[in-house]
Enzyme design. Sequence first.
Site, short mmCIF file in Angstrom:
data_model
loop_
_atom_site.label_atom_id
_atom_site.label_comp_id
_atom_site.label_asym_id
_atom_site.label_seq_id
_atom_site.Cartn_x
_atom_site.Cartn_y
_atom_site.Cartn_z
CG ASN A 1 -7.91 -4.58 0.48
OD1 ASN A 1 -7.14 -3.63 0.58
ND2 ASN A 1 -7.55 -5.82 0.76
CG HIS B 1 -1.94 -1.12 1.18
ND1 HIS B 1 -3.06 -1.12 0.38
CD2 HIS B 1 -1.96 -2.30 1.86
CE1 HIS B 1 -3.73 -2.24 0.57
NE2 HIS B 1 -3.09 -2.98 1.45
#
Length: 488
Positions: A132, A59
């Site tokens: 997510n 990320h």
Amino acid sequence: MTAQIENTGPLTTEAGAPVADNQNSETAGSGGPVLVQDQLLLEKLAHFNRERIPERVVHARGAGAYGTFTVTADVTKYTRAKFLSEIGKETEVFLRFSTVAGNLGAADAVRDPRGFAVKFYTEEGNYDLVGNNTPVFFIKDAIKFPDFIHTQKRDPYTGSQEADNVWDFWSLSPESTHQVTWLFGDRGIPASYRHMDGFGSHTFQWNNEAGEVFWVKYHFKTDQGIKCLTQDEADVLAGKDPDSHQRDLRESIERGDYPSWTVGVQIMPAAEAANYRFNPFDLTKVWPHADYPVIEIGKLELNRNPQNIFAEVEQSIFSPHHFVPGIGPSPDKMLQGRLFAYGDAHRYRVGINADQLPVNRPHATEARSHGRDGFMYDGRHGGAKNYEPNSFGGPNETGRALWQPVPVAGTTGDIPAPSHAEDNDFVQAGNLYRLMTEEEKGRLIDNLAGFIAKVSRDDIVKRAIENFRQADEDYGRRLEAAVKALRG
């Protein structure tokens, strides 16, 4: 839009002394060598060398914005969390979007899950919901996470992501079949961060004032509508504008077109978990909406851009262990691992006092702990005692846990997660495939075949295709034919 800052005085050193000349370094005469006594020069170079902190292992590439979460339904019979206590109540939030595998400078328009991490600045402390844009994930146990991410990152020999590594791992981990079907379907490349849904993905605990326990899953439904890119469109956009998603988010907020999401939850009474047809704590599975419908609980709107990307996006931290009273973890083995791993990553990457940076510290209350010292400690505790219990007026424990205890039984050991009546690694992947139209199936097959065809070993290709055949015979047959056509 650049923030306008009033000129409040002369340029100074980091220590506050006025700078006489910021254009020329100090030398020994005209044309002579630079002097060590030019401390402004040394200070600027030393600071510049240290302006970057370690990037996130996963990320790393992301964008963020501030906004508001507003409660639209009464959920007090399920949770005692104060920020959910009444209809119309508003809570400030910060939301960070990201890709998973790419480095800090990678392109936005790529086929990759998107992180959807929300920090709620509640009056009981910060609540971080770190999910997510897909309701499931590739693996169900955190012990496999480092191995999985190594396959997505650069190969130690070639320095590039390798199809052999990706498909070797996925084909040897059949549980990934469901998420891979999501990833290579039409929603695998969102057109922007605004045009995708978000999910808490994991199962979490809600508990009410009476101590009753409910298991919940979070859903964030985009109010802008789903928009996605084809692989060809993404390939062009990633090359033309690597910052496409970050730019789109910032510019939409600048022009007052504030993106929003309708927030809902699936709620399962705790007593139903043991006999549910799927393991409700398995991150590779969903709860079908026919079993547990999504109940709308709120609206999330983003309406303010960060003023400094490094300070507010790069240094922002999200930890799944940041709960508030009325909300807690579940026995989900992936979530259990993340409860440690995320906080540990931030302590390494940003520092032990990362929680007290402006973007991370509580905004609606005050942190009162006995933690002290370490890098960047600001002395905020003054001379207060740093232990508990104490009789000097220090903060004390409440005696009431944030979440309810969960009964456990059995012997310790390296034990797989329990299987329920309809649990296997392929059933939900097959269900997802069969929900698709013929056109959607065709694009899914093309996307998968294009990647699998890059694998150098026939045995890995065969193993990968077999997993999709286990999910659905037609799925495997069509994929096999498409791969064969590409490989010749």
